[in-house]
Design an enzyme around this catalytic site. Structure first.
Site, mmCIF file in Angstrom:
data_model
loop_
_atom_site.group_PDB
_atom_site.id
_atom_site.type_symbol
_atom_site.label_atom_id
_atom_site.label_comp_id
_atom_site.label_asym_id
_atom_site.label_seq_id
_atom_site.Cartn_x
_atom_site.Cartn_y
_atom_site.Cartn_z
ATOM 1 N N HIS A 32 -9.843 -1.812 2.576
ATOM 2 C CA HIS A 32 -10.019 -3.118 3.330
ATOM 3 C C HIS A 32 -11.165 -4.256 3.133
ATOM 4 C CE1 HIS A 32 -6.201 -0.745 4.444
ATOM 5 N NE2 HIS A 32 -6.018 -2.318 4.350
ATOM 6 N N ARG A 76 -1.709 -10.120 7.984
ATOM 7 C CA ARG A 76 -2.218 -8.536 7.644
ATOM 8 C C ARG A 76 -3.024 -9.127 9.641
ATOM 9 N NH1 ARG A 76 -4.681 -8.353 2.475
ATOM 10 N NH2 ARG A 76 -3.790 -5.866 1.992
ATOM 11 N N GLU A 130 4.619 2.086 0.696
ATOM 12 C CA GLU A 130 3.760 2.545 0.463
ATOM 13 C C GLU A 130 3.324 4.085 0.321
ATOM 14 O OE1 GLU A 130 0.396 -0.158 2.633
ATOM 15 O OE2 GLU A 130 2.440 0.189 3.854
ATOM 16 N N ASN A 134 -1.374 -0.589 -2.765
ATOM 17 C CA ASN A 134 -3.150 -0.493 -2.500
ATOM 18 C C ASN A 134 -2.924 1.350 -1.913
ATOM 19 O OD1 ASN A 134 -3.828 -3.055 -3.355
ATOM 20 N ND2 ASN A 134 -4.127 -3.755 -1.196
ATOM 21 N N ASP A 135 -2.512 1.212 -0.982
ATOM 22 C CA ASP A 135 -1.637 2.790 -0.429
ATOM 23 C C ASP A 135 -0.896 3.934 -0.975
ATOM 24 O OD1 ASP A 135 -2.687 2.788 1.540
ATOM 25 O OD2 ASP A 135 -2.199 0.936 2.809
ATOM 26 N N ARG A 189 -8.364 5.359 -1.213
ATOM 27 C CA ARG A 189 -9.167 4.389 -2.194
ATOM 28 C C ARG A 189 -9.806 3.117 -1.543
ATOM 29 N NH1 ARG A 189 -4.832 -0.075 1.811
ATOM 30 N NH2 ARG A 189 -6.077 -0.929 0.884
ATOM 31 N N CYS A 214 2.624 -6.348 -2.938
ATOM 32 C CA CYS A 214 1.814 -7.265 -1.785
ATOM 33 C C CYS A 214 0.135 -6.497 -1.995
ATOM 34 C CB CYS A 214 2.115 -8.079 -0.464
ATOM 35 S SG CYS A 214 2.183 -6.562 0.394
HETATM 36 C C1 PEP Z 1 -1.108 -2.009 0.280
HETATM 37 O O1 PEP Z 1 -1.545 -1.059 0.861
HETATM 38 O O2 PEP Z 1 -1.090 -2.378 -0.971
HETATM 39 C C2 PEP Z 1 -1.051 -3.119 1.080
HETATM 40 C C3 PEP Z 1 -0.673 -4.566 0.859
HETATM 41 O O3 PEP Z 1 -1.746 -2.507 2.603
HETATM 42 P P1 PEP Z 1 -2.919 -3.098 2.843
HETATM 43 O O4 PEP Z 1 -3.771 -3.165 1.850
HETATM 44 O O5 PEP Z 1 -3.418 -3.818 4.111
HETATM 45 O O6 PEP Z 1 -2.780 -1.703 3.257
HETATM 46 MG MG MG Z 2 -1.611 -0.444 3.041
#
Ligand code: PEP
Ligand code: MG
Length: 765
Positions: free
Chosen positions: A434, A530, A659, A682-683, A693, A728
């Site tokens: 993040h 977010r 996710e 991402n998750d 990550r 996203c």
């Molecule tokens: C993700 O996990 O891809 C996502 C967009 O959420 P974050 O990166 O805020 O965990």
């Molecule tokens: Mg996420």
């Protein structure tokens, strides 16, 4: 001939009647080998080991405390009943540990030192044991040269002794015959059928004794003589002469080895300036007593083990630091502070860290004094696991422009960086943490997985290529001082694709600045707001009015346009102090996202009301993070219905972030409760690939373009029953991954405003 097994070094276990003797022996070893060898001590008896004696249970505990990565444990014992206790301990310990144990008959101090040198050189355990037994050889040779010497390697029989050879050679290694060339000498020599000796400074050493070779004290440029007899004498002398005459290719042993991989590009941009090394502010350590001492001890053990795992997987310096976490002087002191003084685990741990640090500080040898800083660093790493709710640290940045050198920039820190920070170099970190997302959003050049040793005063780097220039000269610095990247240019929000469909480009925002940039760059709408970024540093829950006001400010640039507001996504690397979630051993798999919101239903309802109020002027949609099963969506829908009733608004479309692999694989189960889906790659990637990550060394695994992730996205599109599916995660803004996602059927991508240009370019043709 076995090659040295450097990746599975042998550990040592010192068993002594005297705690002071074992401690001093370890200090002696560390002076020679640094932290390369894992060492555990079981010494003394009675409370705190203050009496003279040995304790089988302490030996079991010490053996168990050694890292499993050490293939073997060599046990050095001092007088009499130490052997009896070690034997008993062997019977009492789990079979897995017992199998790794080797009792050495060597003299305690000399044997331990010789064994440690061999282990540090990466020699196999048989050689470590032989070196330990041979530990007295040099002393014996000096005092009574005629006394019989131990014979670790059979001498060639007279019948086969067919040749002798001799050669003088000048040592080429600038550090002389230090640990690494001496170990190589032993290893190469062992491959020949010959009796080999090396002579220097008027003294002679057998080629199979590392300690004897090292104590020749042969300096760079010294002429040494290799002598051999036996069938392969000529060949042995030739090979060994070549070895000693060669300048080393690798750096001297006490310099850190270069990292396996270079820095990881996190946020593009070139920058040069003075380096600001972040000196962590002291953490606020609670001083309440431990309500349950056993539970406190278990939590501490878990935090130590987790930290050990992370550090030992890192670059060599960190792996060496990790061995401190198995130092009984530190760990036992912390346990004693819980057990005897009743302190909570964080206070107990920090007390032990500070007192161990003070002991290092009192030592004469500069090398050992410097290890005190390592104790503080590993101590902090454990503390951060014990106190995950602590707020952002004081980065102590002044008003002058600077580049931060930091260890694991947190999301909270990244969200509140002062304007004077023009770049970030993180020793840890990863491209989809993040903090990385926020740095990209803010356009601050950044790299992760950076090793800078020595630490320069100024630095220039390129956040896209990973190039780093320590202390650049003025001309180089100018080359890196590119003008600040212009605000992303405006462009179409829907790109026509060859199949006649359109690709919608939406924006991810966490700050007002990002939202303004996204609107200016022509994003279709906000695909991911977010909300947690607004509240990362809040120790107390913000009231509904404050939440509504801050979220409204985030959405304002998209007035009248579609906006997807994600409910607070707390947990893992986004701890939200005011939710007061319990510390967890593995927060990424714990109470995060929707799981956390459902555990705080009163806050959740207030939060939803705030979002409803903030989104009044927009085409509002609400999205829930980390959804796993339909029951969660149903529960959330009930709370949303209550919030809408209270706020007097209609129920907006409710979406789920995909996710969690279970949610992706059973997407059809969620359809009844969900109006739209957005895949958080991402998750999803970290869970599909089992690769955290935020870990720079897992960057190769944590690849959203991996077929396993892309196939899962395609599955979601196919089984979403016509519901819209966007992406996203960071993959949406990465042309390589975005092409694969579009091929998988995705037609809506949401990304940082700074990525819109690259994606437009990628799909322009
Ligand atoms: C993700 O996990 O891809 C996502 C967009 O959420 P974050 O990166 O805020 O965990
Ligand atoms: Mg996420």
């Amino acid at each position: 001939m076995d090659a040295p097994d450097i990746t599975a070094p042998t550990a040592l276990l010192l068993v002594s009647h005297s705690a002071a003797l074992a401690e001093a022996t370890e200090a002696l070893i560390r002076q020679m080998t640094g932290t390369r060898v894992a060492i555990a001590r079981a010494a003394g008896a009675g409370p705190g080991g203050r009496d003279l004696g040995t304790d089988p249970m302490a030996i079991v505990a010490a053996a168990e405390s050694l890292p499993a990565a050490c293939g073997a444990i060599v046990v050095l014992m001092d007088i009499g009943s130490a052997l009896l206790s070690a034997d008993m301990a062997r019977d009492l310990m789990p079979a897995g540990v017992r199998a790794r144990l080797h009792l050495s008959p060597a003299a305690f101090v000399e044997g331990a030192l010789a064994a440690a040198l061999a282990a540090a050189a990466g020699l196999p355990v048989e050689r470590v044991l032989a070196e330990a037994e041979n530990g007295l050889a040099a002393k014996r040779a000096d005092i009574a040269p005629s006394a019989p010497q131990p014979q670790p390697k059979p001498m060639p029989s007279p019948a086969t002794t067919t040749a002798t050879a001799r050669r003088a050679v000048t040592l080429a290694d600038p550090a002389g015959l230090h640990l690494r060339p001496a170990a190589a000498f032993v290893t190469v020599a062992a491959g020949y059928d010959a009796d080999i000796r090396l002579t220097a400074n008027g003294r002679s050493a057998r080629a199979d004794s590392l300690t004897a070779l090292l104590t020749l004290d042969a300096a760079a440029g010294a002429t040494v003589t290799i002598e051999a007899s036996g069938p392969q004498a000529e060949a042995a002398v030739a090979a060994l002469a070549t070895l000693l005459a060669q300048a080393p290719e690798a750096p001297p042993p006490d310099l850190p080895a270069p990292p396996a991989t270079g820095p990881i590009p996190v946020s593009p941009g070139r920058v040069a300036g003075p380096l600001h090394v972040v000196d962590r502010a002291p953490l606020a350590i609670p001083d309440h007593p431990a309500p349950d001492r056993d539970a406190a001890r278990i939590r501490l053990r878990a935090a130590i083990d987790a930290t050990f795992g992370r550090l030992s997987a890192g670059p060599p310096i960190m792996a060496a630091q990790a061995t401190l976490l198995h130092d009984p002087a530190l760990v036992d002191a912390a346990y004693a502070a819980i057990q005897d003084a009743g302190l909570n685990e964080a206070a107990a741990w920090w007390r032990a860290v500070l007192s161990t640090h003070a002991r290092y500080g009192a030592l004469d040898a500069p090398y050992l004094r410097a290890r005190g800083q390592d104790v503080i660093e590993v101590g902090r790493a454990v503390l951060q696991r014990l106190l995950p709710g602590t707020g952002p640290r004081d980065l102590a940045v002044g008003p002058a422009p600077c580049i931060l050198l930091v260890d694991t920039l947190t999301a909270a820190e990244a969200a509140s960086l002062p304007a004077s920070v023009i770049g970030v170099l993180d020793r840890q970190g990863g491209a989809t943490s993040h903090a990385a997302i926020l740095l990209r959003g803010a356009g601050i050049p950044a790299l992760a997985g950076v090793t800078l040793d020595p630490v320069p005063r100024t630095v220039a780097f390129d956040g896209a290529s990973g190039e780093i220039v320590p202390d650049p000269d003025p001309a180089t610095a100018r080359r890196f001082q590119s003008p600040p990247s212009p605000a992303p240019a405006a462009g179409p929000s829907v790109l026509p694709l060859r199949d006649g469909t359109g690709l919608e480009l939406w924006a991810n925002v966490g700050t007002v600045r990002e939202s303004l940039a996204a609107a200016a760059a022509g994003a279709h709408g906000i695909g991911l707001a977010r909300t947690e970024i607004l509240f990362l540093d809040r120790p107390d829950a913000p009231a509904e009015a404050e939440q509504a006001e801050r979220i409204a400010a985030l959405l304002a640039p998209f007035r009248g346009r579609p906006v997807v507001v994600r409910a607070l996504d707390a947990g893992a690397d986004k701890p939200i102090p005011f939710l007061a979630l319990d510390p967890e051993d593995n927060p990424a798999l714990g109470v995060r996202g929707l799981r956390a919101l459902l555990r705080r239903p009163a806050f959740f309802r207030t939060h939803l009301r705030a979002i409803l109020r903030a989104g009044g002027a927009h085409d509002l949609r609400i999205m829930l993070p980390m959804v796993t099963v339909a029951e969660e969506m149903r529960a959330a829908r009930g709370i949303l219905a209550d919030a809408c009733r209270e706020a007097g608004t209609p129920i907006p479309p409710l979406g789920a972030m995909i996710e969690v692999p279970a949610a992706a694989l059973r997407i059809e189960d969620l359809v009844a409760e969900t109006d739209f889906f957005s895949i958080g790659t991402n998750d999803l990637t970290q869970y599909v690939m089992a690769a955290e990550r935020g870990r720079q060394d897992f960057a190769a695994f944590a690849d959203a373009a991996h077929p396993a992730v892309i196939d899962l996205c395609a599955h979601v599109v196919r089984h979403a029953n016509g519901r819209s599916v966007s992406v996203c995660g960071e993959a949406a803004g990465d042309p390589r991954a975005a092409r694969l996602l579009v091929a998988a059927g995705i037609r809506r991508l949401s990304m940082a405003a700074t990525r819109l240009g690259a994606i437009r370019a990628a799909f322009a043709a």
